[in-house]
Write an enzyme that holds these catalytic residues in place. Structure first.
Site, PDB file in Angstrom:
ATOM      1  N   ASP A 111       0.791  -1.067   0.113  1.00 45.53           N
ATOM      2  CA  ASP A 111       0.036  -0.106   0.077  1.00 45.53           C
ATOM      3  C   ASP A 111       1.043   1.051  -0.084  1.00 45.53           C
ATOM      4  OD1 ASP A 111      -2.325   1.552   0.416  1.00 45.53           O
ATOM      5  OD2 ASP A 111      -1.733   1.894   2.351  1.00 45.53           O
ATOM      6  N   ASP A 311      -1.550  -0.867   6.270  1.00 42.20           N
ATOM      7  CA  ASP A 311      -1.481  -0.397   7.588  1.00 42.20           C
ATOM      8  C   ASP A 311      -3.060   0.408   7.868  1.00 42.20           C
ATOM      9  OD1 ASP A 311      -1.281   1.979   5.636  1.00 42.20           O
ATOM     10  OD2 ASP A 311      -0.564   3.093   7.612  1.00 42.20           O
ATOM     11  N   ASP A 315      -7.016  -1.438   3.998  1.00 40.12           N
ATOM     12  CA  ASP A 315      -6.151  -2.644   3.616  1.00 40.12           C
ATOM     13  C   ASP A 315      -6.647  -4.038   4.157  1.00 40.12           C
ATOM     14  OD1 ASP A 315      -4.679  -0.584   2.287  1.00 40.12           O
ATOM     15  OD2 ASP A 315      -3.583  -0.189   4.089  1.00 40.12           O
TER      16      ASP A 315
END
Length: 456
Positions: A111, A311, A315
């Protein structure tokens, strides 16, 4: 701290999928050993005509030497040491399954915000369009973002505070996932978000500010646009810098032959600019939060094992979908709960540590299984007195000692994982199995000679 301790304890008590192989071998090995022991007795007593005492000694020695204790210890001892070592290195591994999955991963998807970047974006540009001045743009935008949970909202709110721009009262606020927000200020409806929001939902043309947007995006900045229902009023650019260790971590992962992807909701230009700085060629841009898991599925459909590193709350589905979910310790509780591995110190280089530790632990498990079976292969024939004609037999008491030593060798081999150091070769761990194989082979032969001497 208590949660971390609990997770480590649960991890150390868990089974890796490879343990199923050890269990399967044991379930078939025991009946075979009993059959071999019975055949040993029958051959010596019935066909060769040895005494009952001699035949029973051979029968007992086979059963004792073949006790699969070492096989049962092969996996749990390595997992216990490996997960404990991981915790020391700032990598919380939640069990045997993620530990085993890490060594099979071929693709790692990162990410962007908060994972590759610091997650502390700052406003870099504010521009009004037409008759709208910059302060008015910032005032309306910060008022809308005050009610938003998006990571970029904090940057805009902080900038407004620093510039002492007062917020306005917002009514009928609504978050539009993957696009932006909308709300009413002084009975006027406003929209604030990405170009998809303005083009597709509001239906406004961005041709007059397109060049300015492209220029900012090519610099790696995220551009958010403010509009009413009738016209574009301004834009705000926000930039988030890469973490200090991102480039090094990506480089090392690629060096190990892993494919690295970046996934983000940002537009293609901004995403490509950030990815280029990080050294990442594979970019999945303009991905809505709910679609991240689908992108992971597409990669898995190619038949490859995928790890997801993230995080945020958005996600979590992707972390759960991936073959291995790796959560950053600075992230949300949801992400950390979903991930199979948690990077406690928020250092991307520890993703490498997790993979290296996984490979070394799995290597130890395979070595342990080899030792357990190797001892039986060389021990059972001696215990069955196949080599009695050259003076090699094994009495039950020495067979018991040999069996115990095989368990000691497996535990000792697992304990070599304590010498694991990130980015360093554990040379002792590499050569020790070969030395141990030679030493224990010689010990078995010596036990056979001792047993012969005791008979005399």
């Amino acid at each position: 701290l208590s949660q971390i301790i609990r997770l480590i304890e649960e991890a150390q008590a868990s089974k890796a999928p490879i343990q199923a192989l050890a269990d399967k071998i044991s379930s078939r090995f025991v009946p075979i050993v009993l059959l071999v022991a019975a055949l040993t007795f029958i051959v010596w007593f019935v066909f060769i005509g040895q005494s009952l005492a001699f035949s029973l000694m051979a029968f007992t020695a086979v059963i004792v030497i073949a006790c699969p204790c070492a096989l049962g210890l092969a996996t749990p001892t390595a997992i216990m040491v490996g997960t404990g070592k991981g915790a020391e290195c700032g990598v919380l591994i939640k069990g045997g399954q993620p530990l085993e999955a890490a060594c099979k991963v071929k693709v790692i998807v990162f990410d962007k915000t908060g994972t590759l970047t610091k997650g502390k974006p700052e406003v870099t540009d504010v521009a009004g369009v037409g008759l709208t001045d910059e302060d008015e743009v910032m005032s309306i935008a910060s008022s809308l973002e005050k009610l938003s949970e998006h990571p970029l909202a904090e940057a805009i709110i902080n900038y407004a505070k620093e510039e002492k721009i007062p917020p306005k009262q917002v009514d009928l606020f609504k978050a539009i996932p993957g696009h932006g927000v909308e709300g009413q200020v002084n009975n006027q409806k406003y929209y604030f978000g990405n170009r998809k929001l303005i083009n597709e939902i509001v239906g406004l043309d961005l041709a007059n500010i397109e060049r300015k947007i492209v220029k900012l995006e090519q610099a790696g900045k995220t551009v958010m646009i403010l509009s009413s229902e009738k016209e574009v009023m301004g834009l705000i650019a926000v930039a988030d810098t890469l973490k200090e260790n991102t480039v090094e971590a990506v480089h090392e992962l690629k060096k190990r032959g892993l494919s690295v992807f970046m996934i983000t909701g940002d537009n293609q230009r901004t995403a490509q600019a950030i990815a280029q700085l990080a050294g990442i060629k594979n970019v999945l841009a303009e991905v809505l939060p709910q679609d991240k898991a689908n992108e992971i599925k597409k990669l898995q459909a190619r038949g490859i094992k995928v790890a997801m590193v993230g995080d945020g709350i958005n996600d979590a589905p992707a972390l759960a979908q991936a073959d291995l979910g790796i959560a950053m310790g600075s992230g949300t509780d949801v992400a950390m709960e979903t991930g199979g591995i948690v990077i406690i110190k928020n250092d991307l280089r520890h993703v490498l540590t997790a993979i290296d530790l996984s490979k070394e632990t799995m290597s130890k498990i395979k070595q342990n299984m080899f030792f357990a079976l190797f001892y039986n292969v060389i021990g059972i024939p001696i215990a069955a007195r196949v080599f009695a004609f050259i003076g090699l037999i094994l009495k039950p008491e020495l067979a018991g000692l040999a069996m115990a030593l095989s368990s000691v060798s497996v535990v000792s081999n697992s304990l070599l994982l304590r010498r694991f150091r990130p980015n360093r070769k554990n040379y002792l761990s590499i050569i020790a199995p070969f030395i141990m194989a030679i030493v224990f082979t010689l010990l078995f032969i010596e036990f056979g000679r001792l047993s012969t001497g005791m008979n005399k």
